[in-house]
Design an enzyme around this catalytic site. Structure first.
Site, PDB file in Angstrom:
ATOM      1  N   TYR A  87      -3.441  30.363  -0.935  1.00  8.41           N
ATOM      2  CA  TYR A  87      -4.747  30.997  -1.155  1.00  8.41           C
ATOM      3  C   TYR A  87      -5.347  31.490   0.164  1.00  8.41           C
ATOM      4  CZ  TYR A  87      -9.494  31.424  -3.131  1.00  8.41           C
ATOM      5  OH  TYR A  87     -10.725  31.879  -3.555  1.00  8.41           O
ATOM      6  N   LYS A 114      -6.291  35.229   1.288  1.00 12.49           N
ATOM      7  CA  LYS A 114      -7.674  35.607   1.576  1.00 12.49           C
ATOM      8  C   LYS A 114      -7.860  36.024   3.039  1.00 12.49           C
ATOM      9  CE  LYS A 114      -9.386  35.018  -2.593  1.00 12.49           C
ATOM     10  NZ  LYS A 114      -9.885  36.177  -3.379  1.00 12.49           N
ATOM     11  N   ARG A 165     -15.492  36.698 -16.906  1.00 10.78           N
ATOM     12  CA  ARG A 165     -16.333  35.505 -16.758  1.00 10.78           C
ATOM     13  C   ARG A 165     -16.623  35.221 -15.285  1.00 10.78           C
ATOM     14  NH1 ARG A 165     -13.180  30.722 -15.588  1.00 10.78           N
ATOM     15  NH2 ARG A 165     -10.950  31.126 -15.755  1.00 10.78           N
ATOM     16  N   GLY A 166     -17.451  34.193 -15.066  1.00  6.68           N
ATOM     17  CA  GLY A 166     -17.712  33.696 -13.714  1.00  6.68           C
ATOM     18  C   GLY A 166     -18.305  34.748 -12.795  1.00  6.68           C
TER      19      GLY A 166
END
Lengths: 447, 447
Positions: free
Chosen positions: A353, A357, A218-219
């Site tokens: 996060y 990243k 998805r997305g």
């Protein structure tokens, strides 16, 4: 996932209200659709460097764009859809005046949704200090123009290394098309391609190629699979076993295959190698799967820290390393990671996060030279605010701020990330390696 | 130049109003004053790398700080004023867990206005990919902590190259002091110093040294002259002939000399050489003079473009080149330029200014290696929103946004820029070369 304000200000009375109140007035972005012209048209080609002829040839060859030579002295008033300024000939600060003269005379000729590209030579490839300084200064000009031209006009700077001229076409075709609608204010470096020249079918560049996309059910992951499939790829869609149904549906919707795999499992690399032994190596690998577990550091559980690092950073690292070690990616192949603005700028409540990243940027920079020896590139996109189920959960006011704090005053769509990945994945993009390109509408946020 | 909101929210009822309304609650920053302790105190020293002993020695030697060994298992609740985590020992992503554990356990021990420094090895100096990736990931952690710790706590990442250990003290003393109050979320690289070791008087590091400061008659330039003079320098204050009176006053207020000079004049470099022949070469040169002429590109006059480029970029380039070519800067000397957040991120209506300030970054990067051969460093500061006569002219709402859009929710003071320049100018800062350090309270704005 819908931006009601965007619809509102583009209704007749909404426009008047927004104007009167001094509110942001985002313009709905025109995006590429199959069958449409590949490039915007017409485009002004200006400047005097080693690339200007090549740029003009690109337009003539496609038969879709009339190149209009820049006439600085007597500017035309005919509206255009884009401009390319070849600044590779600029050797000192004074010669930057030519860019002022060009943009001063032609800024108003640029129609809404125009594409502007400035071409330069990266400072590190310049021989003399005055040249490298003038070339570095172009960044300030391009980022300012991207902020002030408004009307959904995008502006980029492409540094083309000497010897990388042949690698320019795929990047020009991306940045002068509707595919790059949500990319602006970016600086991209092209180097000599890691692979040999290939015959490219610009309409189906991935025909006969195998792609792997993680988090594809998805997305953004689904959009990536769709765009790669649209452009000819056979896509193997990966997701966790719990998403099996959605994954099956995604894979069949793109005519591809489904592969359930927990990318953080100890045997994930081995499972992937099994798949490769049976079905063959990949040409494109997109590490899209990612999770968030937001908390400030004092309140963050050890599991929240570890799981985010494991999915977002350790898994792409281990899989990429295994793929490179065992010829899991064909020569001419591409590995593409998904970083984030949070990884560049840091973010409150996202130390896990942002660490993961930022690490992805490190991954790209560490593996790029190693992969190049196998004729493979490693790059990343860094999305800003993208309209997804994930961002739909953000509280309204913070979501509104996130959406508007960029030069296009709106969030991007999953397809914007997907189109950017497709450019990096392109068989003719072998000159783009070790780069991180933001897909953020030139978000104000940065470092 | 006064920030009334800052006073308001720090009054008893203002605090209640701001809390109730969810408004920003900036804390008045504690800044260094002569006679105060040089370093914050006490500080937790943690981590396990090649620098941890050196850091502890620094504190013991100064007699001002009690180093508290990190006890991860049973965290103390004693409040501290800072923390140093030596992460140079981190060789893969999993070992980043140690940073989570430390900051999770100790974030609440950090008192208001604490100073936090993470030490690492720059990715480009790491041998193995997993190490360089983990080290690169630290950027995301540090920038996130800088955004979320609040209460005027600052957080930096210093990458110390192997062989640069001896160059660490001047940077630690800056980032662990009240001098760096408005610097946060920065990443600094230390390399092997360009010059030999010098005996340093930490109370008067510039004693016996000659400094040149352009644009010194007021604002940031005057603050730079004051700080360098406070720390022992003989300062030659430069400004245009029209500012002669203010310049004389500035020069005598710092016990220095006044030199009227139009830095954009054709004979500016020659005039400076004349001065040097009579009075001797400089140890510190600060190119602070700068102008703005804001307009969008279509409305910008050619003169506005050229004059901004001439003052902000061409003059520092020509003067620096002349000084380096004719031994105008002594070995051990420092050249420091003033860039800007606009030069990093671009700015609407400032294409000339942003181009010039991006060019300044190019200047620093181009001249740094060349200067190093003469044992001279070249660096820049990039101020964000600083409270000056220039920013006082900005319309109220835009000024308020500029002031609050950073992790400290306030504008900086000229002295914050000056203190940062004094650190770069320090005789013991020979390991900092070719760097651009933002003085912006970790502004949200960036690229």
């Amino acid at each position: 996932m819908s931006d009601r304000y965007l619809s509102f200000v583009n209704s007749p009375w909404g426009r008047r209200v927004a104007q009167a109140a001094g509110l942001p007035q985002p313009v709905p972005l025109l995006r590429h659709r199959s069958g449409q012209a590949a490039l915007v048209n017409p485009v002004i080609v200006a400047g005097a460097g080693r690339l200007v002829e090549q740029v003009q040839r690109l337009f003539t060859a496609t038969d879709t764009v009339a190149a209009t030579p820049a006439t600085l002295k007597a500017p035309s008033t005919v509206k255009v859809q884009g401009a390319v300024f070849d600044a590779t000939g600029v050797v000192d600060v004074q010669q930057l005046d030519a860019l002022y003269a060009f943009f001063h005379a032609n800024a108003r000729r640029l129609g809404p949704q125009s594409r502007v590209v400035v071409l330069g030579t990266a400072p590190e490839h310049c021989q003399a200090a005055p040249q490298s300084i003038a070339q570095r200064a172009l960044e300030g000009l391009v980022r300012s123009l991207a902020k002030e031209l408004h009307r959904a006009i995008t502006v980029q700077l492409i540094y083309v290394a000497p010897g990388a001229e042949d690698a320019l076409d795929s990047s020009l075709r991306f940045f002068l098309s509707r595919r790059s609608a949500y990319v602006s204010g970016q600086v991209v470096r092209l180097e000599k391609p890691v692979d040999g020249q290939v015959a490219v079918d610009w309409n189906a560049p991935f025909a006969g190629r195998r792609a792997l996309v993680t988090g594809a059910s998805r997305g953004i992951g689904l959009a990536i699979a769709q765009v790669l499939a649209r452009d000819g790829a056979h896509v193997v869609c990966v997701d966790v076993p719990q998403a099996r149904d959605a994954l099956q549906q995604a894979a069949s919707s793109v005519g591809g295959a489904a592969l359930t795999l927990d990318i953080t499992a100890a045997d994930a690399a081995a499972s992937l190698q099994d798949h490769i032994s049976q079905h063959g190596a990949f040409d494109v690998v997109v590490h899209n799967a990612g999770i968030t577990r937001d908390k400030t550091i004092a309140k963050m559980s050890e599991d929240a820290w570890r799981s985010v690092l494991a999915v977002n950073l350790q898994a792409p690292l281990q899989l990429s390393q295994a793929l490179l070690d065992h010829q899991g990616v064909n020569p001419g192949g591409r590995i593409i990671c998904v970083s984030s603005i949070s990884g560049i700028a840091g973010n409150l409540g996202q130390s896990n996060y942002a660490t993961s990243k930022a690490g992805v940027i490190g991954l790209v920079q560490a593996l790029a030279p190693q992969a190049a020896a196998q004729q493979v590139t490693v790059n990343a996109v860094a999305p800003g605010f993208i309209e997804t189920r994930m961002t739909a959960k953000i509280p309204l006011m913070i979501r509104e701020a996130g959406r508007r704090m960029n030069s296009l005053s709106q969030g991007g769509q999953p397809i914007d990330v997907a189109e950017t990945i497709a450019w990096l994945a392109h068989p003719a993009s072998g000159g783009v390696n070790g780069q991180v390109v933001r897909v953020c509408g030139q978000s104000l946020l940065g470092a």
